[in-house]
Design an enzyme around this catalytic site. Sequence first.
Site, PDB file in Angstrom:
ATOM      1  N   GLY A 188      -5.807   0.256 -13.980  1.00 24.55           N
ATOM      2  CA  GLY A 188      -4.752  -0.472 -14.687  1.00 24.55           C
ATOM      3  C   GLY A 188      -4.214   0.253 -15.904  1.00 24.55           C
TER       4      GLY A 188
ATOM      5  N   ASN B   6      -1.667   2.242 -16.021  1.00 29.92           N
ATOM      6  CA  ASN B   6      -0.195   2.114 -16.031  1.00 29.92           C
ATOM      7  C   ASN B   6       0.196   0.723 -16.540  1.00 29.92           C
ATOM      8  OD1 ASN B   6       1.309   4.524 -14.927  1.00 29.92           O
ATOM      9  ND2 ASN B   6      -0.272   4.310 -13.396  1.00 29.92           N
TER      10      ASN B   6
ATOM     11  N   HIS C 105       4.610   6.542  -8.209  1.00 31.15           N
ATOM     12  CA  HIS C 105       3.865   7.376  -7.266  1.00 31.15           C
ATOM     13  C   HIS C 105       3.600   8.729  -7.939  1.00 31.15           C
ATOM     14  CE1 HIS C 105       2.602   8.925  -3.356  1.00 31.15           C
ATOM     15  NE2 HIS C 105       3.257  10.027  -3.666  1.00 31.15           N
TER      16      HIS C 105
ATOM     17  N   ASP D  73       6.905   4.763   0.158  1.00 29.10           N
ATOM     18  CA  ASP D  73       7.362   5.728  -0.861  1.00 29.10           C
ATOM     19  C   ASP D  73       8.750   6.278  -0.557  1.00 29.10           C
ATOM     20  OD1 ASP D  73       4.000   7.018  -0.833  1.00 29.10           O
ATOM     21  OD2 ASP D  73       4.858   5.444  -2.097  1.00 29.10           O
TER      22      ASP D  73
ATOM     23  N   LEU E 100      -2.756  -0.502  -4.214  1.00 28.48           N
ATOM     24  CA  LEU E 100      -3.014   0.188  -2.938  1.00 28.48           C
ATOM     25  C   LEU E 100      -2.721  -0.682  -1.726  1.00 28.48           C
ATOM     26  CD1 LEU E 100      -6.334   1.993  -3.935  1.00 28.48           C
ATOM     27  CD2 LEU E 100      -4.002   2.938  -3.862  1.00 28.48           C
TER      28      LEU E 100
HETATM   29  C1  GRF Z   1      -3.475   6.694 -10.233  1.00 22.27           C
HETATM   30  O1  GRF Z   1      -3.901   7.569  -9.207  1.00 22.27           O
HETATM   31  C2  GRF Z   1      -2.021   6.807 -10.405  1.00 22.27           C
HETATM   32  O2  GRF Z   1      -1.598   8.120 -10.138  1.00 22.27           O
HETATM   33  C3  GRF Z   1      -1.456   5.888  -9.377  1.00 22.27           C
HETATM   34  O3  GRF Z   1      -2.400   4.829  -9.274  1.00 22.27           O
HETATM   35  C4  GRF Z   1      -3.689   5.306  -9.714  1.00 22.27           C
HETATM   36  C5  GRF Z   1      -4.358   4.427 -10.735  1.00 22.27           C
HETATM   37  O4  GRF Z   1      -3.494   4.141 -11.727  1.00 22.27           O
HETATM   38  N1  GRF Z   1      -0.148   5.404  -9.762  1.00 22.27           N
HETATM   39  P1  GRF Z   1      -3.884   2.980 -12.801  1.00 22.27           P
HETATM   40  O5  GRF Z   1      -4.731   3.642 -13.873  1.00 22.27           O
HETATM   41  O6  GRF Z   1      -4.679   1.924 -12.039  1.00 22.27           O
HETATM   42  O7  GRF Z   1      -2.590   2.488 -13.317  1.00 22.27           O
END
Ligand code: GRF
Length: 200
Positions: free
Chosen positions: A19, A21, A116, A157, A97
């Site tokens: 998390g 992002n 992505h 994507d 995911l």
């Molecule tokens: C990372 O591999 C990032 O590149 C992709 O999701 C994965 C985890 O991201 N977008 P986060 O820390 O859970 O946001």
Amino acid sequence: MQTKTSQVKNLAILISGSGSNMQAIIDAIENGAINAKISVVISSNDIAFGLQRAKNHNIKTHITSLKEFGSAQARDKKILEILKPLNIDYVILAGYLGIITSEFIAQYKDKIINIHPSLLPKFGGSGMHGQNVHKAVIAAGEKVSGATVHLVDDGIDTGRILAQDSLDILPTDTPESLAKRILDNIEHKLLVKTLGEVCR
Ligand code: GRF
């Protein structure tokens, strides 16, 4: 003349892991860089650290794991029920995911935003997530890599690209070191900048 202050946008954030992002979005909202509020965080993984991050900020969370619902369609039906009363403007896939079904996309056409960790259209598509992306980039001998923020359409994507940024791959880079540099130096900034523009 009354300046029109744009309505604060309602975001739903979908996560599966750390998390970071999502954390970048939380921090940017708090410092005023994104004109939005996070109405709900939904995780496909019941032990995602991102759930703790959301709780630290009193954000409502839900867990919709595939094992509980059995199919992507059944899971998305539940997610759509959660989202419906919240008047969500944008659904952000932040390290999510799970598969997004066409029913979900139809309900939120051009409102689902994904980040992505490669320069799409290269190194995208089925199976291209997490470390797989960076392994493939290094194996292909690429000189640069980066991240892409894009709208989600019925492909994987393949939706309209909103923003990209890149960095040079170092000769010493491993998939792990490249993943970390892209996450820390590119993804967080790119997602915040793009959402700042989208929510203005
Ligand atoms: C990372 O591999 C990032 O590149 C992709 O999701 C994965 C985890 O991201 N977008 P986060 O820390 O859970 O946001």
